[in-house]
Design a protein around this motif. Structure first.
Motif, mmCIF file in Angstrom:
data_model
loop_
_atom_site.group_PDB
_atom_site.id
_atom_site.type_symbol
_atom_site.label_atom_id
_atom_site.label_comp_id
_atom_site.label_asym_id
_atom_site.label_seq_id
_atom_site.Cartn_x
_atom_site.Cartn_y
_atom_site.Cartn_z
ATOM 1 N N THR A 187 -29.003 -16.004 16.415
ATOM 2 C CA THR A 187 -28.171 -16.944 17.248
ATOM 3 C C THR A 187 -28.757 -17.236 18.377
ATOM 4 N N GLN A 200 -16.196 -16.988 30.126
ATOM 5 C CA GLN A 200 -16.893 -18.278 29.451
ATOM 6 C C GLN A 200 -15.765 -19.089 29.074
ATOM 7 N N GLN A 226 -22.341 -24.357 16.289
ATOM 8 C CA GLN A 226 -20.851 -23.827 16.821
ATOM 9 C C GLN A 226 -20.386 -24.168 18.170
ATOM 10 N N SER A 228 -17.120 -23.860 20.761
ATOM 11 C CA SER A 228 -15.927 -22.925 20.886
ATOM 12 C C SER A 228 -15.373 -23.202 22.277
ATOM 13 N N ALA B 306 -24.223 -13.532 16.588
ATOM 14 C CA ALA B 306 -23.357 -13.991 17.760
ATOM 15 C C ALA B 306 -22.020 -14.608 17.082
ATOM 16 N N ASP B 307 -20.859 -14.687 17.594
ATOM 17 C CA ASP B 307 -19.816 -15.571 17.132
ATOM 18 C C ASP B 307 -18.805 -15.770 18.391
ATOM 19 N N LEU B 308 -18.329 -16.951 18.255
ATOM 20 C CA LEU B 308 -17.537 -17.509 19.201
ATOM 21 C C LEU B 308 -16.037 -17.520 18.999
ATOM 22 N N LYS B 312 -15.584 -17.790 24.189
ATOM 23 C CA LYS B 312 -16.106 -16.321 24.587
ATOM 24 C C LYS B 312 -17.069 -15.825 23.511
ATOM 25 N N ILE B 313 -18.024 -15.149 23.731
ATOM 26 C CA ILE B 313 -19.011 -14.821 22.649
ATOM 27 C C ILE B 313 -19.143 -13.356 22.668
#
Lengths: 281, 417
Positions: A187, A200, A226, A228, B306-308, B312-313
């Protein structure tokens, strides 16, 4: 340098006695390389390209908050007006707001050309560029050429550590091109926005994802773009004065208009070198 | 089953058939990813043609080499003979090296390369060969790694001055942003050379903040200019300074080990210090990459790291370590008993006090009459990321996954140079 044979195992060492080769240790090799997109691509405007992505907020996620306060009084501030008795007047405090948003856009990049074959690993290199710099976003808002990215009114510029594209100017026309190549396996954080306490608020990433083979297809690699972002209500409220004896105000026609402007969009273009790899036994 | 090590000559056919008009016009054919020029054999209408490398003054063709491979160029004295109805055979003699699982009687099944020509009779499929191979000089290996470890001093970045025209979360600040580059290594590869960078022994996630204070943040990414690997630092400050910080990066730049263009390497060469076979593909001067499970230098990752959620990460390095998972550091109330913080106590535990923790490890309200504690204001936070990537995340000591399960689950594979 030595060749050592023992217990049906071959070990090769170099003159520094470092292991070069060992039949008990699998070695990675590349079985297929696929290149998508062109590393020599250039842009003169916001461009996402076939393998890039255009991030945006849908209008359905944007709204305007209005708080109404009714006041009663005489001759409330207007000159040359004479009132006879109490009259009502409404004040509105209007702010822009956003619902949380989670989106992922997936793009198929490459497929192993042998049906049923899986890769043991993938290695992805590529060019990556944010093309949203053409007097758009921050530039127009801040009138400052050093702020060359999309921005959010309260939290500021969308911060990105991806090296900016190389820009040249010929006869007043800006032309951008990729600035080198990055390791894009796993990523990559494209851009992020932080609130005042360091949390964030918005993050956008690019992830490379392997999907196993089927009986009719080899393993595949996808790019997942992605987005968010958290809930947001602007701290910058606008006060609107209603007319007399008018209990309601049509917020659709408020001076703030819709919640967001185009600065919140960003365009990313990419080119990928995808290496499918396997291990020897 | 026994293992067989074999190194010897092979003849590979690169082209056979009538010459296309385009090749007649250009008086050339290729390129082919084979070297060196002395290894090429060209037959035209059954006659063996003379290679320039064997007779520099009187020859029928020469071989030109580029990064794309070797091209057969017909000499001007031979061009008038070219015709689309004539038969051409281009082949190359190379020394191959194969190490496989099996005895010598099955050697022929492994001689041919991964891209076996169509119509070639071979009892083993490509997959079957790979299932029995330790090494084949026809495969494309990674090795010859160039590496360096560099400590970069990222300088202090001053806070931005207040500015009434730019607003940040109900407070007016200026925004200062800038960038700086640092060279980690000058390499001998090119713009396509793959590379990996680690920071403090964990793989560097491209674009991830390496430092944040308040809303001021410093992020880095690594990129290949074609001649060097650089760290690109991007910083942006609001009301808070970013103090100087040092980071130690290790960079690995890989080469694809192909056939040598050196004619002298088309032989088996053994000296007191080196072994060289198969056009240089098996060479003790190379350091081949190898799979490593106990103490790898780095990992190849097969999926996202990673993920969101809600902006936030959460980052899980290819090693399986949760390397970035910020917590809410704002004070909040929690239970304490006999000096213990009870934030992560689960229902039924020996020292349970208060209610069971929620899905994020937080304890709210309740309390036991027997173990009556007191409530105090804590600065211990909980993870801001609320998703399920790598397992549900709780307090700052609950990473939701383990190093061993991450790698063994197939998310990544360890590599040693």
């Amino acid at each position: 340098m030595s060749f050592e044979l023992s217990n049906n195992n071959l070990l090769i060492k170099n003159s520094s006695n470092e292991v070069i080769f060992n039949t008990s240790t699998p070695m990675p090799h590349i079985i297929q390389k696929t290149v998508v997109g062109s590393p020599t691509t250039t842009w003169t405007s916001n461009t996402a390209g076939a393998y890039g992505n255009h991030f945006t907020f849908p209008l359905a996620n944007q709204y305007v908050l209005g708080h109404m306060t009714t006041l009663q009084g005489y001759n409330y501030g207007e000159p040359n007006v004479t009132y006879y008795g109490p009259r009502l007047r409404n004040f509105y405090r209007v702010s822009r707001a956003l619902l949380p948003l989670e989106t992922t856009t997936s793009t198929l990049l490459a497929t192993l050309n042998i049906a049923g074959m899986n890769a043991d690993f993938i290695l992805v290199q590529g060019g990556l560029a944010r093309t949203s710099v053409w007097g758009y976003g921050g530039k127009s808002a801040y009138n400052d050429p050093t702020f060359d990215a999309p921005f959010q009114t309260d939290y500021g510029v969308f911060n990105s550590a991806v090296p900016p594209m190389t820009v040249t100017t010929v006869n007043g026309t800006l032309t951008g091109s990729y600035n080198g190549k990055m390791n894009l396996s796993g990523t990559t954080v494209l851009e992020s926005v932080f609130t005042a306490n360091g949390e964030q608020w918005l993050t956008r990433t690019l992830s490379l994802r392997y999907v196993p083979a089927t009986t009719t297809s080899g393993g595949k690699v996808y790019a997942d773009w992605q987005h968010s972002s958290n809930r947001w209500e602007s701290d910058q409220q606008e006060q609107v004065l209603g007319s007399y004896n008018n209990n309601y105000m049509n917020l659709a026609y408020s001076s703030t208009g819709q919640a967001f402007l185009g600065e919140y969009e960003s365009y990313w273009d990419a080119t990928f070198d995808i290496y499918f790899g396997k291990f020897t036994i | 089953m026994s293992k067989t090590f074999w190194a010897g000559p092979e003849v590979k056919t690169l082209f056979t058939g009538t010459l296309p008009q385009s090749n007649v016009n250009s008086a050339s054919i290729g390129p082919y990813s084979e070297y060196p020029s002395i290894a090429f054999r060209v037959s035209y209408n059954g006659n063996v043609l003379v290679n320039q490398t064997t007779n520099p003054t009187s020859y029928d063709y020469s071989i030109s080499q580029s990064s794309s491979g070797s091209t057969v160029n017909f000499h001007s004295s031979f061009v008038s003979n070219l015709n689309t109805s004539d038969t051409l055979i281009v082949s190359v003699e190379v020394v191959d090296c194969i190490i496989y699982n099996g005895d010598y009687t099955t050697l022929d099944q492994f001689k041919l390369l991964a891209n076996d020509p169509a119509g070639t009779t071979n009892p083993l499929t490509y997959s079957q060969k790979l299932d029995s191979l330790y090494f084949h000089s026809g495969l494309s290996y990674l090795g010859g790694t160039e590496t360096a470890t560099v400590t970069v001093s990222h300088p202090a970045r001053t806070a931005a001055a207040a500015n009434a025209t730019r607003k940040h979360a109900d407070t007016s600040y200026n925004l200062l942003e800038g960038s700086q580059e640092y060279t980690l290594i000058n390499h001998s590869g090119d713009i396509n050379s793959p590379f990996i960078v680690t920071e403090s022994n964990e793989q560097l996630m491209q674009g991830l903040p390496i430092q944040s204070v308040g809303a001021s943040v410093r992020s880095v990414a690594a990129y290949n200019t074609g001649t060097s690997i650089k760290i690109f630092e991007k910083y942006m400050t609001h009301a808070v300074n970013l103090p100087a910080v040092s980071k130690t990066y290790t960079v690995y730049v890989f080469n694809f080990l192909g056939n040598s263009t050196d004619s002298t390497e088309n032989n088996l060469k053994i000296t007191s210090t080196s072994f060289n076979a198969a056009g240089g593909r098996l060479n003790t001067d190379y350091k081949y990459l190898r799979k490593e499970t106990t103490s790898p230098d780095f990992y190849f990752s097969k999926g996202k790291t990673a993920d969101l959620m809600e902006g936030k990460i959460k980052v899980i390095s290819p090693s399986g370590k949760v390397s970035f998972n910020p917590v809410n550091v704002a004070p909040f109330w929690q239970f304490r008993h006999n000096g213990w913080n009870l934030i992560n106590y689960q229902a039924g535990g020996a020292n349970q006090l208060g209610e069971a923790a929620d899905a994020y490890g937080r304890v709210f309200g309740g309390g036991s009459a027997t173990y009556a504690g007191f409530i105090y204001q804590s600065s211990i936070g909980y993870a801001l990321y609320r998703g399920t990537f790598g397992g549900v995340t709780g307090g700052d000591d609950d990473e939701g996954t383990t190093i061993s399960s991450w790698v063994s689950s197939g998310n990544s594979v360890g590599i040693k140079i």
